[in-house]
Design a protein around this motif. Structure first.
Motif, short mmCIF file in Angstrom:
data_model
loop_
_atom_site.label_atom_id
_atom_site.label_comp_id
_atom_site.label_asym_id
_atom_site.label_seq_id
_atom_site.Cartn_x
_atom_site.Cartn_y
_atom_site.Cartn_z
N THR A 30 -12.31 5.58 2.72
CA THR A 30 -11.63 6.23 3.84
C THR A 30 -10.25 6.73 3.41
N ASP A 31 -9.59 5.98 2.54
CA ASP A 31 -8.27 6.41 2.04
C ASP A 31 -8.40 7.70 1.23
N TYR A 43 -0.31 19.16 3.32
CA TYR A 43 0.71 18.25 3.86
C TYR A 43 1.30 17.42 2.71
N ALA A 44 2.21 18.03 1.97
CA ALA A 44 2.73 17.41 0.76
C ALA A 44 3.50 16.12 1.04
N GLU A 45 4.41 16.15 2.00
CA GLU A 45 5.21 14.95 2.28
C GLU A 45 4.34 13.82 2.80
N LYS A 51 0.28 8.15 -0.43
CA LYS A 51 0.05 7.66 -1.80
C LYS A 51 0.78 6.34 -2.01
N ILE A 52 2.03 6.27 -1.54
CA ILE A 52 2.84 5.06 -1.71
C ILE A 52 2.28 3.92 -0.85
N THR A 56 -3.40 5.29 -3.02
CA THR A 56 -4.45 6.26 -3.33
C THR A 56 -3.88 7.40 -4.17
N GLU A 57 -4.47 7.63 -5.33
CA GLU A 57 -4.01 8.71 -6.18
C GLU A 57 -4.64 10.03 -5.75
#
Length: 229
Positions: A30-31, A43-45, A51-52, A56-57
């Motif tokens: 799901t991540d 949605y970059a931000e 990710k943090i 999830t990479e």
């Protein structure tokens, strides 16, 4: 031979929820689905924060999202020439290997000239840049003729091709560019989540023919409704 029963089976809400609870879905899956949506939609931000928080990479360098969204913003603002320069800075092969995309960007440039009332510049641009492309491709020629037809109407709302001046045309072109950039980065051009929702709707339609069961009609809440017997 005994006739086959066509009576639909009833699955109660309790039984349905029990079956759902027996289905195990890994959090990692799901991540990844969420990350895929954030990256694809730009949605970059949010992708960086996710990710943090989740570990999830992303499938691509998040820095490229901002570049892609800058191109998207330029097209949607009508600054197509700047968008073309930015696409070439990202990867010159994108336009070199996609003549249809390049034509649509050039067509959008022509539309913007017409929108701004630059009639002579528009005609010159159409003749020098787009006409040669139209000679090599019939569909390009038809689109060019449709676009140039805008110049024949003082009131473009009366022109059959008037929709080319709508914001939706900019969005269409921007979407095409966005998909091409993603493809060049070996990433899906569409997020996976909408496809899964379409699959859910299709599966429910198939089940409707055989059983009564708690259905999801509101995809935003995923609330189960009692079987409609």
């Amino acid at each position: 031979m005994e006739a086959m029963s066509t009576e639909k089976k009833l699955i109660t809400r309790d039984d349905w929820e029990k079956r759902l609870n027996d289905v195990k879905i890994r959090k990692e899956d799901t991540d990844r689905l969420v990350m895929n949506f954030l990256v694809t939609e730009g949605y970059a931000e949010a992708a960086e924060k996710f990710k943090i928080e989740s570990g999830t990479e992303p499938e691509i360098d998040l820095a490229t999202i901002k570049d892609r969204m800058a191109v998207n913003k330029a097209v949607q603002s009508g600054n197509v020439e700047d968008a073309i320069v930015m696409v070439n800075d990202l990867n010159p092969e994108i336009l070199d290997t996609n003549p249809q995309l390049f034509f649509h960007l050039q067509q959008q440039r022509l539309i913007e000239l017409i929108r701004n009332g630059k009639v002579e510049e528009a005609l010159e641009f159409a003749q020098e840049e787009l006409a040669p492309m139209g000679e090599e491709n019939q569909s390009f020629l038809e689109d060019l003729e449709k676009t140039v037809a805008l110049l024949a109407f003082e009131d473009v709302s009366k022109c059959p091709a008037g929709e080319l001046l709508d914001v939706s045309q900019r969005l269409k072109t921007a979407s095409e560019v966005n998909a091409a950039i993603l493809t060049s980065q070996n990433h899906e051009k569409d997020p996976k989540l909408p496809s899964l929702l379409k699959m859910l709707i299709w599966v429910q339609d198939q089940l409707d023919e055989k059983v009564y069961y708690p259905r999801i009609t509101n995809l935003s809440t995923a609330a189960l409704e009692n079987p409609a017997v």
